[in-house]
Design an enzyme around this catalytic site. Sequence first.
Site, mmCIF file in Angstrom:
data_model
loop_
_atom_site.group_PDB
_atom_site.id
_atom_site.type_symbol
_atom_site.label_atom_id
_atom_site.label_comp_id
_atom_site.label_asym_id
_atom_site.label_seq_id
_atom_site.Cartn_x
_atom_site.Cartn_y
_atom_site.Cartn_z
ATOM 1 N N SER A 182 -52.176 35.975 -16.680
ATOM 2 C CA SER A 182 -53.045 36.412 -15.595
ATOM 3 C C SER A 182 -53.756 35.214 -14.968
ATOM 4 O O SER A 182 -53.112 34.274 -14.522
ATOM 5 C CB SER A 182 -54.020 37.479 -16.103
ATOM 6 N N ASP A 280 -46.311 43.927 -10.397
ATOM 7 C CA ASP A 280 -47.485 43.624 -11.212
ATOM 8 C C ASP A 280 -48.626 44.589 -10.881
ATOM 9 O O ASP A 280 -49.024 44.735 -9.719
ATOM 10 C CB ASP A 280 -47.918 42.186 -10.945
ATOM 11 N N HIS A 348 -48.615 44.025 -16.618
ATOM 12 C CA HIS A 348 -49.394 42.819 -16.331
ATOM 13 C C HIS A 348 -49.604 42.085 -17.640
ATOM 14 O O HIS A 348 -50.360 42.539 -18.489
ATOM 15 C CB HIS A 348 -50.743 43.183 -15.700
#
Length: 451
Positions: A182, A280, A348
């Site tokens: 991330s 995502d 994610h």
Amino acid sequence: MKTTTRLLDLTAAMVLVVYVSFSPPLVSGEPGRRVSMTLVRDAAALGAFCLDGSLPAYHLDRGFGAGSNNWILQFEGGGWCNDIASCVERAKTRRGSTRYMSKTVVFTGVLSNNASQNPDFYNWNKVRLRYCDGASFAGDSQFGNGTSLLYFRGQRIWNAIILDLLPKGLAKAHKALLTGCSAGGLSTFLHCDNFTSYLPKNASVKCMSDAGFFLDAIDVAANRTMRSFYSQLVSLQGIQKNLDPSCTHAFFPEPSLCFFPQYVLRFIKTPFFILNSAYDVFQFHHGLVPPSADQTGRWNRCKLNVTACNPHQLDALQGFRKDMLGALMNFFRNSTRGGMFINSCFDHCQSALEETWLSPTSPRINNKTIAETVGDWYFGRGEEAKEIGCPYPCDKTCHNLIPASTSDFLASNASGSGHNSRGTHLTFLFLLLNFFFFFVISKFSKKDYVT
């Protein structure tokens, strides 16, 4: 500073990525190894502080056997803060202060020391860099007004941690991999070549970003929400001077664009692997359809359950995938040392947990798991390790964070562990958080706020 509701929405929404990126592992079977925190005691001399002034930290799990001279460093993720108010609030949490962090963390996925779950890297020295600066380890500034004092020192934190690790064996590394998830995945793009510069010239050094390829996307209201957010972030935290100078020169007079991986990627010299979902979930909810772009709630049902999307909404999702692949195409065609795994899951971060990294039910492209593809790329096994999955809904191996098929929906309501246990556990929280954000936006979306 005055910001639009659009930026307020995105700032508030970062709590989603905090949970999704680095929650306790939700896996069946043996738990991962719990590793203690190390504070960087010499960081103060370098001016390297978390937002609140606390010392930065990392967790080190020593390698053994044939892996004792190899290193994997993982940037922790957890969103960003792009204005004073959000950074002040962040400084009161584990995302802005080591005072509030857990003193031990569980190492799973690519950090696992279990040979069956992580065969290529299990015996390496493994480090998780704790995230407490709010700018992907890239800022170098500070703010003080007599009431609040904030340290924007992510770049110095990065340097301080590396300098602390070098005498512990990193300086003699034979092999090394810099990775992150991330906001931490974005950090790998920003620091990859710098990481290489610290290590021996004969070392094999490579980098991998997981869920860090944040697009400079146009949202469904024709706004560039992420571009506006990153522009303020770069300005507030003094990031520009730490961005790749070749990139900022090429993109003058908008150097903040070099915070986007798609623009800085071509300037990175170190071999790079990109792991990302083409759908995502964070980018779907806050890049493509941020709450400010859907103030009437037309996308609410679709964002919570992909099977509820209408044809127009599905077209927008497919368009987002097309844009991501377009941004990656030059890398795909021309990078001789690069690798990629771009699947079509609503997910994610996929390298941090056993069940998505390497397990009997892990996501696959051409029958290869993420761990197998990354290992083949790093060690040069076979042909190029570049995998792109077919578009939604064809991939049946996904661990979706939101329901994307009838089977996902049934799994999220079934008891016991199943194929998609991660999605099963996270779906309820994801729905609850999104309903909360939709409620907040419905109350405040007609005004501008100082945030």
